[in-house]
Design a protein around this motif. Structure first.
Motif, PDB file in Angstrom:
ATOM      1  N   UNK A  61       0.823  -1.204   0.000  1.00  0.00           N
ATOM      2  CA  UNK A  61       0.000   0.000   0.000  1.00  0.00           C
ATOM      3  C   UNK A  61       0.860   1.258   0.000  1.00  0.00           C
ATOM      4  N   UNK A  62       0.223   2.359  -0.375  1.00  0.00           N
ATOM      5  CA  UNK A  62       0.868   3.678  -0.351  1.00  0.00           C
ATOM      6  C   UNK A  62       0.083   4.572   0.595  1.00  0.00           C
ATOM      7  N   UNK A 151      -5.075   4.836   2.939  1.00  0.00           N
ATOM      8  CA  UNK A 151      -4.127   3.977   2.237  1.00  0.00           C
ATOM      9  C   UNK A 151      -4.722   3.541   0.904  1.00  0.00           C
ATOM     10  N   UNK A 152      -3.863   3.472  -0.100  1.00  0.00           N
ATOM     11  CA  UNK A 152      -4.238   2.911  -1.395  1.00  0.00           C
ATOM     12  C   UNK A 152      -3.468   1.604  -1.570  1.00  0.00           C
ATOM     13  N   UNK A 153      -4.203   0.486  -1.647  1.00  0.00           N
ATOM     14  CA  UNK A 153      -3.562  -0.823  -1.758  1.00  0.00           C
ATOM     15  C   UNK A 153      -3.393  -1.231  -3.224  1.00  0.00           C
ATOM     16  N   UNK A 154      -2.226  -1.786  -3.499  1.00  0.00           N
ATOM     17  CA  UNK A 154      -1.959  -2.318  -4.832  1.00  0.00           C
ATOM     18  C   UNK A 154      -2.806  -3.577  -5.036  1.00  0.00           C
ATOM     19  N   UNK A 158     -11.389  -2.919  -5.783  1.00  0.00           N
ATOM     20  CA  UNK A 158     -12.338  -1.832  -5.547  1.00  0.00           C
ATOM     21  C   UNK A 158     -11.680  -0.456  -5.597  1.00  0.00           C
ATOM     22  N   UNK A 159     -10.348  -0.439  -5.486  1.00  0.00           N
ATOM     23  CA  UNK A 159      -9.577   0.814  -5.534  1.00  0.00           C
ATOM     24  C   UNK A 159     -10.114   1.850  -4.552  1.00  0.00           C
ATOM     25  N   UNK A 160     -10.396   1.395  -3.342  1.00  0.00           N
ATOM     26  CA  UNK A 160     -10.949   2.262  -2.315  1.00  0.00           C
ATOM     27  C   UNK A 160      -9.856   2.953  -1.512  1.00  0.00           C
ATOM     28  N   UNK A 161     -10.263   4.018  -0.823  1.00  0.00           N
ATOM     29  CA  UNK A 161      -9.394   4.677   0.142  1.00  0.00           C
ATOM     30  C   UNK A 161      -9.643   3.993   1.489  1.00  0.00           C
ATOM     31  N   UNK A 162      -8.668   3.261   1.974  1.00  0.00           N
ATOM     32  CA  UNK A 162      -8.838   2.458   3.178  1.00  0.00           C
ATOM     33  C   UNK A 162      -8.380   3.223   4.408  1.00  0.00           C
ATOM     34  N   UNK A 163      -9.198   3.136   5.471  1.00  0.00           N
ATOM     35  CA  UNK A 163      -8.864   3.785   6.744  1.00  0.00           C
ATOM     36  C   UNK A 163      -9.024   2.805   7.905  1.00  0.00           C
TER      37      UNK A 163
END
Length: 299
Positions: A61-62, A151-154, A158-163
């Protein structure tokens, strides 16, 4: 002895030459340059991973972050457990563009400089502003930064913004603090209509769509239909459809063209329209005119 030493020296030379040749060959094959850095790791092998088949099993993730600012504070409350004066609601801006659809961001967590965590509840107006709710309250001030870390996971389909690391705190209720005497700083013109002072801000603008209700009795004998006044108007443009207008009941509305002041009474339909009541009435001539949603900043 001399022959033995010579053999050892020749052997060392051959090893050094071979190591240098291998290093150069590896650099050429891997595309490394003289400025490249190699890292060696030592540890116990737990499980074999095939990069081609098992890439999704590793959660790469980034870390990212969006930032906005607090433009207005909600009503002050005295928190019950510690007596602190906090706000359970703040309004912010500079986080989204005017044309951004806020629906995908609803429920996202935001953090104040004091470490208070709140939740983005809705849009506010139509200029990209938003409303944030803090279940435990916040001591943040106007102008403070609001951070939205995620976080943006590779390989995330779903290309979601994870918190996942950010959790809302437990609710800490408080009692609303009523403004004391002399807190009304409105200045009045001759005739009784209130005008704004230097501390009043325009949060949003809209349009008077139509007037509603029975003609007010005290001026029902007016000879000119344009001067007839009504108790309510429907205004559009203040809010987007997803905004919950009910918490904003009582907010001041000002009609510049006719110098008439009203208050939000509630939503009207599902298109972001609102009902506004006018104690002194609103004239029929105001239909189609500009309307302003006002707020008074605190000192």
């Amino acid at each position: 002895k001399n022959k033995q030493k010579q053999k050892e020296a020749d052997a060392m030379t051959n090893v050094a030459t071979t190591s240098a040749d291998n290093k150069n060959n590896n650099n050429e094959n891997s595309g490394l340059t003289a400025s490249s850095c190699r890292l060696a790791f030592c540890g116990r092998l737990m499980e074999r991973v095939d990069p081609k088949k098992d890439a999704t099993r590793i959660r790469w993730y980034t870390p990212k972050e969006k930032r906005g600012t607090i433009s207005r504070l909600g009503d002050p409350h005295k928190r019950q457990d510690d007596g602190k004066v906090v706000r359970y609601e703040v309004f912010g801006g500079d986080l989204f563009k005017k044309e951004t659809l806020l629906k995908p961001f609803l429920g996202m967590k935001l953090v104040t400089p004091q470490g208070d965590i709140g939740e983005l509840k809705s849009a506010f107006g139509t200029s990209g502003k938003f409303r944030v709710y803090f279940p435990a309250g916040t001591t943040a001030r106007e102008g403070d930064v609001l951070r939205m870390p995620f976080k943006r996971f590779l390989h995330d389909p779903e290309k979601k913004m994870r918190q996942d690391d950010w959790i809302l705190p437990a609710s800490r209720p408080g009692t609303r603090m009523d403004p004391g005497p002399g807190s009304n700083n409105k200045k009045h013109k001759k005739g009784g209509n209130a005008t704004t002072n230097s501390k009043t801000k325009v949060e949003a603008t809209g349009t008077v769509e139509k007037v509603k209700g029975d003609v007010m009795e005290k001026i029902s004998t007016s000879a000119t239909s344009g001067k007839l006044k009504y108790p309510m108007a429907i205004i559009t443009g203040f809010f987007t459809p997803e905004v919950d207008i009910r918490p904003l009941v009582g907010r001041k509305v000002w009609i510049p063209s006719t110098q008439e002041e009203g208050k939000i009474a509630g939503p009207f339909g599902k298109a972001g329209k609102c009902k506004v009541t006018f104690d002194g009435g609103i004239s029929e001539a105001s239909v189609g005119s500009k309307a302003e949603l006002h707020t008074v900043s605190e000192t």
